[in-house]
Motif scaffolding. Structure first.
Motif, mmCIF file in Angstrom:
data_model
loop_
_atom_site.group_PDB
_atom_site.id
_atom_site.type_symbol
_atom_site.label_atom_id
_atom_site.label_comp_id
_atom_site.label_asym_id
_atom_site.label_seq_id
_atom_site.Cartn_x
_atom_site.Cartn_y
_atom_site.Cartn_z
ATOM 1 N N PRO A 351 -35.960 -10.942 142.269
ATOM 2 C CA PRO A 351 -36.401 -11.425 143.565
ATOM 3 C C PRO A 351 -36.343 -10.380 144.556
ATOM 4 O O PRO A 351 -37.106 -10.505 145.586
ATOM 5 N N CYS A 352 -35.481 -9.337 144.431
ATOM 6 C CA CYS A 352 -35.324 -8.457 145.658
ATOM 7 C C CYS A 352 -36.654 -7.499 145.549
ATOM 8 O O CYS A 352 -36.600 -6.538 146.199
ATOM 9 N N GLY A 353 -37.471 -7.417 144.693
ATOM 10 C CA GLY A 353 -38.408 -6.477 144.388
ATOM 11 C C GLY A 353 -37.990 -5.504 143.613
ATOM 12 O O GLY A 353 -38.413 -4.298 143.826
ATOM 13 N N THR A 354 -37.059 -5.641 142.776
ATOM 14 C CA THR A 354 -36.707 -4.578 141.715
ATOM 15 C C THR A 354 -36.951 -4.650 140.587
ATOM 16 O O THR A 354 -36.953 -5.961 140.031
ATOM 17 N N VAL A 355 -37.525 -3.798 139.747
ATOM 18 C CA VAL A 355 -37.818 -4.106 138.295
ATOM 19 C C VAL A 355 -36.548 -3.419 137.305
ATOM 20 O O VAL A 355 -36.239 -2.360 137.572
ATOM 21 N N GLU A 356 -36.365 -4.239 136.354
ATOM 22 C CA GLU A 356 -35.481 -3.833 135.296
ATOM 23 C C GLU A 356 -36.206 -3.510 134.073
ATOM 24 O O GLU A 356 -37.046 -4.339 133.608
ATOM 25 N N LEU A 357 -36.463 -2.071 133.487
ATOM 26 C CA LEU A 357 -37.201 -1.878 132.180
ATOM 27 C C LEU A 357 -35.850 -1.520 131.194
ATOM 28 O O LEU A 357 -34.862 -0.763 131.534
ATOM 29 N N VAL A 358 -36.025 -2.147 129.997
ATOM 30 C CA VAL A 358 -35.218 -1.928 128.991
ATOM 31 C C VAL A 358 -35.973 -0.978 127.905
ATOM 32 O O VAL A 358 -36.822 -1.803 127.163
ATOM 33 N N LEU A 359 -35.390 0.284 127.497
ATOM 34 C CA LEU A 359 -36.541 1.113 126.796
ATOM 35 C C LEU A 359 -35.513 1.208 125.380
ATOM 36 O O LEU A 359 -34.278 1.103 125.234
ATOM 37 N N ALA A 360 -36.532 1.352 124.341
ATOM 38 C CA ALA A 360 -35.740 1.723 123.051
ATOM 39 C C ALA A 360 -35.293 3.074 122.792
ATOM 40 O O ALA A 360 -35.920 3.821 123.432
ATOM 41 N N LYS A 361 -34.173 3.032 122.011
ATOM 42 C CA LYS A 361 -33.939 4.603 121.960
ATOM 43 C C LYS A 361 -33.203 4.617 120.524
ATOM 44 O O LYS A 361 -32.516 3.552 120.032
ATOM 45 N N PRO A 362 -33.192 5.813 120.053
ATOM 46 C CA PRO A 362 -32.378 5.992 118.671
ATOM 47 C C PRO A 362 -31.003 5.903 118.700
ATOM 48 O O PRO A 362 -30.262 6.695 119.943
ATOM 49 N N LYS A 363 -30.126 5.494 117.811
ATOM 50 C CA LYS A 363 -28.619 5.427 117.834
ATOM 51 C C LYS A 363 -28.338 6.982 118.225
ATOM 52 O O LYS A 363 -27.049 7.058 118.852
ATOM 53 N N CYS A 364 -28.703 8.085 117.801
ATOM 54 C CA CYS A 364 -28.097 9.454 117.959
ATOM 55 C C CYS A 364 -28.489 9.942 119.190
ATOM 56 O O CYS A 364 -28.064 11.010 119.446
ATOM 57 N N LEU A 365 -29.145 9.233 120.016
ATOM 58 C CA LEU A 365 -29.384 9.951 121.254
ATOM 59 C C LEU A 365 -28.284 9.686 122.305
ATOM 60 O O LEU A 365 -27.841 8.639 122.470
ATOM 61 N N ARG A 366 -27.755 11.014 122.680
ATOM 62 C CA ARG A 366 -26.550 10.657 123.591
ATOM 63 C C ARG A 366 -27.045 11.086 125.025
ATOM 64 O O ARG A 366 -27.939 11.747 125.411
ATOM 65 N N TYR A 367 -26.091 10.053 125.827
ATOM 66 C CA TYR A 367 -26.415 10.256 127.226
ATOM 67 C C TYR A 367 -25.337 9.748 128.042
ATOM 68 O O TYR A 367 -24.326 9.343 127.340
ATOM 69 N N ASN A 368 -24.804 10.186 129.155
ATOM 70 C CA ASN A 368 -23.767 9.703 130.146
ATOM 71 C C ASN A 368 -24.357 8.610 131.065
ATOM 72 O O ASN A 368 -25.428 8.416 131.388
ATOM 73 N N ALA A 369 -23.404 8.117 131.574
ATOM 74 C CA ALA A 369 -23.740 6.851 132.553
ATOM 75 C C ALA A 369 -24.423 7.290 133.991
ATOM 76 O O ALA A 369 -25.411 6.658 134.125
ATOM 77 N N LEU A 370 -24.062 8.645 134.201
ATOM 78 C CA LEU A 370 -24.812 9.255 135.246
ATOM 79 C C LEU A 370 -25.762 10.075 134.867
ATOM 80 O O LEU A 370 -25.780 11.353 134.954
ATOM 81 N N SER A 371 -26.823 9.572 134.287
ATOM 82 C CA SER A 371 -28.038 10.211 133.708
ATOM 83 C C SER A 371 -29.228 9.819 134.474
ATOM 84 O O SER A 371 -29.407 8.685 134.909
ATOM 85 N N PHE A 372 -30.191 10.568 134.391
ATOM 86 C CA PHE A 372 -31.906 10.508 134.814
ATOM 87 C C PHE A 372 -32.623 10.511 133.713
ATOM 88 O O PHE A 372 -32.321 11.047 132.747
ATOM 89 N N ILE A 373 -33.881 9.741 133.736
ATOM 90 C CA ILE A 373 -34.998 9.942 132.875
ATOM 91 C C ILE A 373 -36.334 9.909 133.659
ATOM 92 O O ILE A 373 -36.074 9.455 134.832
ATOM 93 N N PHE A 374 -37.258 10.654 133.042
ATOM 94 C CA PHE A 374 -38.451 10.790 133.780
ATOM 95 C C PHE A 374 -39.303 9.755 133.054
ATOM 96 O O PHE A 374 -39.471 9.778 131.917
ATOM 97 N N LEU A 375 -40.200 8.915 133.583
ATOM 98 C CA LEU A 375 -40.852 7.918 133.074
ATOM 99 C C LEU A 375 -42.178 7.937 133.674
ATOM 100 O O LEU A 375 -42.508 8.186 134.711
ATOM 101 N N GLN A 376 -43.106 7.690 132.427
ATOM 102 C CA GLN A 376 -44.579 7.705 132.645
ATOM 103 C C GLN A 376 -45.027 6.527 131.979
ATOM 104 O O GLN A 376 -44.766 6.077 131.061
ATOM 105 N N VAL A 377 -45.748 5.594 132.832
ATOM 106 C CA VAL A 377 -46.354 4.387 132.216
ATOM 107 C C VAL A 377 -47.725 4.615 132.239
ATOM 108 O O VAL A 377 -48.432 4.700 133.246
#
Length: 742
Positions: A351-377
């Motif tokens: 309701p605050c005007g924020t969108v949450e997207l949940v994206l699929a990833k393979p199990k072998c993909l590693r990342y840390n909590a403080l990470s960025f992704i670049f997204l194209q829709v």
């Protein structure tokens, strides 16, 4: 070692002792190998930097001229020898970096743990707070000083050398023009050395950034600083020639000149114009007013680099070729990764005007909590890519990654409208064979720190502004998972300071259910949340209550495809093979070109050889590197299929995520106990740090800030002030920024 001991006792004491001895031998051999690699990389890097620093001296100039004369008749010629001296060191360091990362594995986390004795660190001590550079740490300040010293030393050395070589018999006009032309030439060589470093920070998934544990979003500022310096040098370089040619009355003739032997002026003019356009549109007033103009104009870097190679020829271009080659390697990988269509598991509108997207990833993909992704829709734009902080922990689920997107501009408004529109279509769908609504996305990344540095501080202060709370939700979830599972994790005191404009943003906190992640976490962690609602004087609803109504929309694609692991924290072995094959391929192509074309046909045009050099760089990555990428992709797909067969069941993981974000009354009560909300006030960081100093004592405190530049400056200023006047029994605060600002 202690965690494995109970299992080892079942083998008998003899087996346990033998295992321990073997493990210790292995650990010693790994440590020894890593020290050898570190020493080799430091020697190469220091030698490379020293070479560039000393190049303006008379001794190095004489040595440079002798090397040119000595290598003229060899197979690779002058180009090969200069490439070996100026570009091969950084490529060799990249190869050694891969070996170091493979050997290190996850041991890096334990090696880089915070010391029990609090101490200052150059990387986390802010020195400059307000100014054109933003918040600058002590280490960065030293780096800036070294660059300034290098430029002044080089200019001084060249000027004195030019003046000493001038003949007294020349007229003042001839002297002046000759001085300007030679000075312009020397400034161009300084610019080439800056260009050698310019592309390294923007190689997003570069192993060099992973080696020194600097994430791309932080390294971008180094690219900005180097870009200003490089373009300033190249601009003055061009102006020196323009003034000299104007005085001599041959400006137009010289600017349009495209000679075969020697420097071609017209390609240099085209390259400089492209660089000036990029430079002008990257200035803060222009960039902030029209970001798309900045983004699209910055694609002129291709014109800038290609015509620079045509301008100076192949052998001068080798001075900067190493860094550019590493960038080409990274750019090709990013292109391959971004071709894949990624499954969007779910999309939610808060309701605050924020969108949450949940994206699929393979199990072998590693990342840390403080990470960025670049997204194209792709339903919104085929060209626009936007960076977003990851809002989920890698321990939240094996097959998904989440981002929170604040609706602020046209692109995000279209995204929210698309989700709501698709949601209505889904709810109104009556016939089972009606096509399902979907959103298709492509992803680059994730990018971030090689090791999760937020797990290395025993005490954390997380300062967020608005949507800046997103990465800290991932950090909090990560810590809770680590505590529950007994993973390496040092944080025990966590203070979250969150400044928001209005109270309708508070439901963002409810996207993480701390009690369900780690039951009775309050017995193991001391978590406090202080929220400041700056533009409301009183709560519109019941005091302290966090609203959590959600407008939910499920938008699955038919591909059930996760993002690729090619970029970011990709597989170290495959990354190494990719770099090795591309580099060897480049040497092979250059060798074949010299043996069968350039030498037999006596090709001597500088600009043409520069074009061939660039072509070999690109084709070596495309052909030799592309072969490895193809095999890498097949390996990735096979591993992904095997993982899905063993664990399955992506739907179970989806359901698990659904439980994580469920909002229950008990969860609200837990949040209410931890949260204090103040209306009509801004955070007083002096009071906050003073209270922390009294309560936490003589410890290291990691402060991570995610928010606008003004928020970062305020926090950095208070940290600097406190650390300089602190008492012995007070904490040492370490400043860390997690804000992406192009």
């Amino acid at each position: 070692m202690d965690n494995k001991q109970p299992l080892l006792l079942s083998q008998g004491s003899g087996g346990h002792v033998n295992y321990y001895v073997n493990l210790r031998k292995t650990s010693l051999s790994v440590t020894f190998a890593k020290w050898i690699l570190k020493i080799a990389m430091w020697v190469l890097f220091i030698s490379w930097v020293a070479l560039m620093f000393l190049f303006p001296s008379d001794f190095m100039q004489k040595l440079f001229n002798k090397s040119i004369q000595a290598t003229q008749g060899t197979v690779f010629g002058i180009t090969g020898s200069l490439f070996l001296v100026f570009s091969s060191p950084i490529l060799t360091i990249a190869l050694l970096s891969i070996a170091f990362l493979i050997i290190s594995g996850e041991e890096q986390l334990h090696e880089n743990k915070t010391s029990k004795c609090p101490s200052f660190r150059l990387w986390t001590f802010p020195v400059l707070v307000d100014g054109p550079f933003g918040v600058v740490s002590a280490a960065e300040f030293i780096g800036i000083l070294l660059f300034v010293v290098y430029v002044f030393w080089a200019v001084y050395s060249y000027i004195t050398s030019i003046l000493s070589s001038m003949s007294d018999q020349l007229t003042f006009k001839v002297k002046s023009c000759l001085f300007l032309e030679i000075l312009g030439l020397r400034l161009g060589s300084i610019g080439m050395f800056c260009l050698a470093l310019l592309f390294l920070p923007v190689a997003r998934g570069s192993v060099l950034l992973r080696l020194i544990n600097i994430p791309f979003e932080h390294a971008t500022r180094y690219h900005v600083w180097l870009g200003h310096l490089t373009m300033m040098l190249f601009t003055i370089h061009g102006l020196c020639y323009v003034v000299a040619w104007t005085v001599e009355g041959r400006l137009l003739h010289e600017m349009l000149d495209w000679k075969d032997i020697g420097v071609a002026n017209l390609p240099g003019l085209i390259s400089l114009i492209a660089g000036l356009l990029m430079w002008f549109t990257s200035l803060p007033p222009v960039r902030k007013l029209n970001f798309e103009l900045f983004f699209y104009t910055h694609q002129l870097y291709v014109i800038f680099v290609v015509f620079l190679a045509l301008h100076v020829g192949d052998f001068i271009f080798t001075m900067a070729a190493g860094g550019i080659f590493i960038f080409i390697l990274d750019r090709f990988l990013r292109f391959c990764q971004s071709r894949r269509v990624v499954d969007i598991i779910s999309a939610k509108c808060l309701p605050c005007g924020t969108v949450e997207l949940v994206l699929a990833k393979p199990k072998c993909l590693r990342y840390n909590a403080l990470s960025f992704i670049f997204l194209q829709v792709r339903e919104l734009s085929w060209l626009q890519w936007h960076p977003f902080s990851v809002s989920s922990s890698p321990l939240d689920g094996k097959y998904h990654i989440a981002v929170l997107i604040k609706v602020l501009g046209k692109w995000t408004e279209k995204l929210r409208g698309n989700i709501l529109e698709n949601s209505e279509v889904e709810h109104q769908r009556e016939l089972p064979w009606t096509p399902r609504a979907k959103i298709t996305a492509s992803v680059e990344g994730p990018y971030g720190h090689e090791i999760p540095y937020h797990l290395m501080y025993g005490n954390l202060i997380l300062v967020a502004g608005g949507i800046g709370i997103s990465p800290f939700l991932a950090v909090l979830s990560d810590i809770l998972h680590c505590v529950r599972e007994g993973r390496p994790c040092t944080p025990r005191n966590i203070l979250i300071v969150w400044a928001v404009k209005r109270s309708d943003e508070l439901p963002l906190l409810s996207t993480i259910d701390m009690e369900s992640i780690c039951p009775s976490f309050s017995n193991k962690l001391n978590i406090e949340i202080r929220i400041y609602v700056t533009r409301e004087s009183e709560p519109p609803l019941e005091e302290g209550k966090v609203q959590n109504t959600l407008d939910f929309s499920l938008c699955p694609t038919s591909n059930r495809c996760g993002m690729s692991v090619l970029v970011g924290t990709g597989h170290n072995v495959w990354s190494g093979l990719y770099i090795i094959s591309s580099t060897v391929g480049f040497v092979i192509l250059m060798g074949l070109l010299d043996i069968f074309y350039i030498n037999p046909f006596r090709i001597s045009s500088w600009w043409y050889k520069g074009l061939l050099f660039i072509a070999c760089m690109v084709f070596s990555v495309f052909i030799f590197g592309g072969l490895v990428v193809g095999l890498w992709h097949l390996w990735e797909r096979r591993i992904s299929e095997k993982e899905q067969f063993e664990d399955a069941k992506l739907n179970a993981d989806k359901a698990g995520h659904g439980e994580t974000v469920a909002h229950k009354d008990s969860h609200q009560k837990v949040l209410a106990k931890l949260t204090g909300i103040r209306y009509g006030a801004r955070p007083n960081f002096k009071e906050i740090f003073e209270s922390v100093s009294k309560n936490w004592g003589h410890v290291d405190v990691g402060v991570i800030v995610c928010g606008p530049p003004t928020l970062q400056s305020s926090v950095a200023k208070e940290i600097r002030s406190h650390n300089l006047r602190r008492q012995f029994d007070h904490p040492i605060f370490h400043f860390n920024s997690h804000s992406f600002d192009l």
